[in-house]
Structures are given as structure tokens and as C-alpha cells.
Design a protein around this motif. Sequence first.
Motif, PDB file in Angstrom:
ATOM      1  N   LEU A 303       0.850  -1.192   0.000  1.00  0.00           N
ATOM      2  CA  LEU A 303       0.000   0.000   0.000  1.00  0.00           C
ATOM      3  C   LEU A 303       0.887   1.245   0.000  1.00  0.00           C
ATOM      4  O   LEU A 303       1.995   1.231   0.537  1.00  0.00           O
ATOM      5  CB  LEU A 303      -0.911   0.023   1.239  1.00  0.00           C
ATOM      6  N   TRP A 304       0.368   2.308  -0.577  1.00  0.00           N
ATOM      7  CA  TRP A 304       1.090   3.585  -0.612  1.00  0.00           C
ATOM      8  C   TRP A 304       0.164   4.690  -0.125  1.00  0.00           C
ATOM      9  O   TRP A 304      -0.956   4.831  -0.609  1.00  0.00           O
ATOM     10  CB  TRP A 304       1.583   3.885  -2.017  1.00  0.00           C
ATOM     11  N   GLN A 305       0.660   5.457   0.837  1.00  0.00           N
ATOM     12  CA  GLN A 305      -0.127   6.566   1.376  1.00  0.00           C
ATOM     13  C   GLN A 305       0.675   7.857   1.280  1.00  0.00           C
ATOM     14  O   GLN A 305       1.589   8.089   2.068  1.00  0.00           O
ATOM     15  CB  GLN A 305      -0.517   6.305   2.834  1.00  0.00           C
ATOM     16  N   GLN A 311      -6.103   8.112   3.326  1.00  0.00           N
ATOM     17  CA  GLN A 311      -6.147   6.662   3.248  1.00  0.00           C
ATOM     18  C   GLN A 311      -5.086   6.166   2.246  1.00  0.00           C
ATOM     19  O   GLN A 311      -4.799   6.840   1.248  1.00  0.00           O
ATOM     20  CB  GLN A 311      -7.530   6.184   2.786  1.00  0.00           C
ATOM     21  N   PRO A 312      -4.534   4.996   2.488  1.00  0.00           N
ATOM     22  CA  PRO A 312      -3.563   4.446   1.531  1.00  0.00           C
ATOM     23  C   PRO A 312      -4.246   3.903   0.288  1.00  0.00           C
ATOM     24  O   PRO A 312      -5.424   3.538   0.313  1.00  0.00           O
ATOM     25  CB  PRO A 312      -2.897   3.320   2.327  1.00  0.00           C
ATOM     26  N   LYS A 337       4.246   7.203   2.800  1.00  0.00           N
ATOM     27  CA  LYS A 337       4.530   5.984   3.562  1.00  0.00           C
ATOM     28  C   LYS A 337       4.154   4.769   2.722  1.00  0.00           C
ATOM     29  O   LYS A 337       3.039   4.666   2.208  1.00  0.00           O
ATOM     30  CB  LYS A 337       3.717   6.004   4.866  1.00  0.00           C
ATOM     31  N   LEU A 338       5.114   3.835   2.587  1.00  0.00           N
ATOM     32  CA  LEU A 338       4.854   2.578   1.907  1.00  0.00           C
ATOM     33  C   LEU A 338       4.614   1.499   2.962  1.00  0.00           C
ATOM     34  O   LEU A 338       5.367   1.386   3.929  1.00  0.00           O
ATOM     35  CB  LEU A 338       6.037   2.183   1.013  1.00  0.00           C
ATOM     36  N   ILE A 339       3.558   0.744   2.784  1.00  0.00           N
ATOM     37  CA  ILE A 339       3.192  -0.292   3.743  1.00  0.00           C
ATOM     38  C   ILE A 339       3.281  -1.650   3.047  1.00  0.00           C
ATOM     39  O   ILE A 339       2.599  -1.893   2.044  1.00  0.00           O
ATOM     40  CB  ILE A 339       1.759  -0.083   4.286  1.00  0.00           C
TER      41      ILE A 339
END
Length: 364
Positions: A303-305, A311-312, A337-339
Motif C-alpha cells: 500500500l502507498w499513502q 487513506q492508503p 509511507k509505503l506499507i
Amino acid sequence: MSGHLGDLSSDQLQALNELKAHVGTEYPTDEATLLRFLRARSFKVEAAKKQYINQCKWRKENDVDNILNQPPPLDKEMMAIISLGYHKHDRDGRPVYVELTGKIDANKLMELPLSEIMKRHIWHNEKQLRRAEELSKQFGKNIETTTQIHDMTGLNFSHRKCLSIFKHVSKIDQDVYPERVGRVIFVNVPWLFPLLWKIASPLLDPNTREKFVVLGGNEIHKLLDYVEPENLPEIFGGVCKCPGGCMHIVPGHLDSKSADSHGLIQTNIKAGKSLLQEIHCTKGETVYWHYIAASTDIKFRVLWQPEKASQPESIIPLEHVTLESAEGHFAATANGKLIIEFDNSTSTWLSKGIKYRINVDHGS
């Protein structure tokens, strides 16, 4: 028109005749050589003339014509570090050089004097050109380029320091050995390769970059498109078994254990749980990940936010992992932020094993 002998446009032929007149009897050579320099300089006669004459002076100052009368510099040291071979020819008749590049001990290589490494590279180039001359006679056609095959198994971050050597090598190749690259093939490229290639490729002329071929671990069979099986060593998917071996192998370089598993974080994800890794990125950074899963029951997603988003967004949707080594990367176009998530939430009783590695290229 390709700009080779027998395939010249009227403008290219005129440029060749002009260059021949410029170099005259002081720097005599054949038309094929002059055309190499013209192609390297997009048939701009003055630029080709300057490069060609500088190359002639360089060869004389460094006694390059006699370099093969001596053994290659640093031979003892290099043979303890690099597995290599000068092995037959490809389907176009080009001399082939093979190397286990990913197995090179970068730290030991960097301890050697750069000046001697460069002399050895010049020796290597001259040997390949001597082989090209011999193959030209064998096949009855002009062969002026070479093919290289580099096995990248074992590539790791320590090899990044070798890019300083690559910078010097690429410069001398483009300055005094223009248009000598026929094809460079990388095989068994691991997850790290795109990161290092991103740094190395700008050092190459665009026309040279087009001659590079990249093959993943499951694509090594495609080497047979370029080299006939009987001319390709077994370790590259061919059937050749030269007496005494097809190439020099450093002890330990053919160990079956893949270096791709080195440096991975190993952990177990409890039943009903997930493993989340959050990487804070700035614009221009690239995140690389690599994982090996013990079970396909684990799911994976990215995911990328962006910094200003509430929201991502999904980059890779939630999906079952593969049993094989897998890798990927994401380039941040903004701060955010990368999740990265490994999900074992569907398991009721069993923990699942995972090995993974995450690295960030800061773009420097």
C-alpha cells in the motif's frame, strides 16, 4: 542504412571519404575501423576524426599493440576472485566471454590498484579483438564486435562499490574501443539488479545500452537464442563440456546455495496475525523488497499513502505469495509511507515462516 560496409547511404559514404582524406597516411587504417568511429559520433566527421586520432596516440603511448605479448596484469589476484572464460562464439560469430559476476568478492577487488585493473581490462579487450580477427577468417566475414554473458547470481550491496571501476571501464571502452560491443547479456538477475543498473546505466552511451539484454532466473534458456547449445557451457544451459572445463572457476563459486538468501530477515508470523512494515519515503526514493515464503497460505500486499492523503492506495492487491523468491520495487513520486504486509490472518492454528529484505535507494 546501418553504417557498416556494404550498407552505407550516400551521406555516410561521403563522410567516410572525408574522414579517410583527413587521417591520410599519418594514421592509416581500414574503412571498417573508420566507420566504427563515424557510427560512434553519428557520422560527424570532425568529431570522429578527433576521437580516432586520440585513440591512435593513446595506443602508441601505452604500447597497446604489444600488450598481448605479456601475461595479463594481476592474473594471480584476479583468478582468485573472478570465475571467467573466453569461450567459443555466438550465433553471429562473435567471440563470447563468460563470467560469474555476482560471485566476485567486491572487497578483495577494491583492494587492487585501479591502474592495474585498467591495464588488465585493456589486455582483455585486445584478446577479444584478436579472437574476433581469428573468427573473421574462420567464417569469411568481418566480425568486429564481441558478446559478454554475466551471471549475476549472488549480487549483493557490496558490489555497489565496484561501480567506481565500472565508471573507468565504460569511459575507456567508449573513448578508444567504440562500437565494439555486440551484446551484453545478464542472466539470473536478482532483486537488487534494477537498483544497481539504475546507477550504472547512465554511464553508458545510449546506443551501447540498447545492446544489453537482461534475463531473470527462469529465463536462462533464452541464452540459446544467442548462442548455440554446443557453444554454451553447461552452467549457462548449454551442452558444451570442454576438456579441462569451459571456464576458470574460483573454488566455492558453484556452491548450490544461492546468495539470494543471504541477509534476509527470517521470522514466523503467528496464526491470525499479520506482519506490517512501514517505510517512510521522500520524493525520489525507491523501495526494493525481496521475500521467500515457506507457504503459499501467506498473503502479500503493498500500500502507498502520500503524505497528504487520508487513506492508503493499493499498489499490489492482497494475494497469495509464491513459493519461489519474489521481488519488486516502488518509486515514490511524493513524500509518503509505503506499507508492506505479509498476512497470515486466515490461519487458525499454524504460524508461517517468511524471509524478507527491504532496502531504500535514496537516489544518491
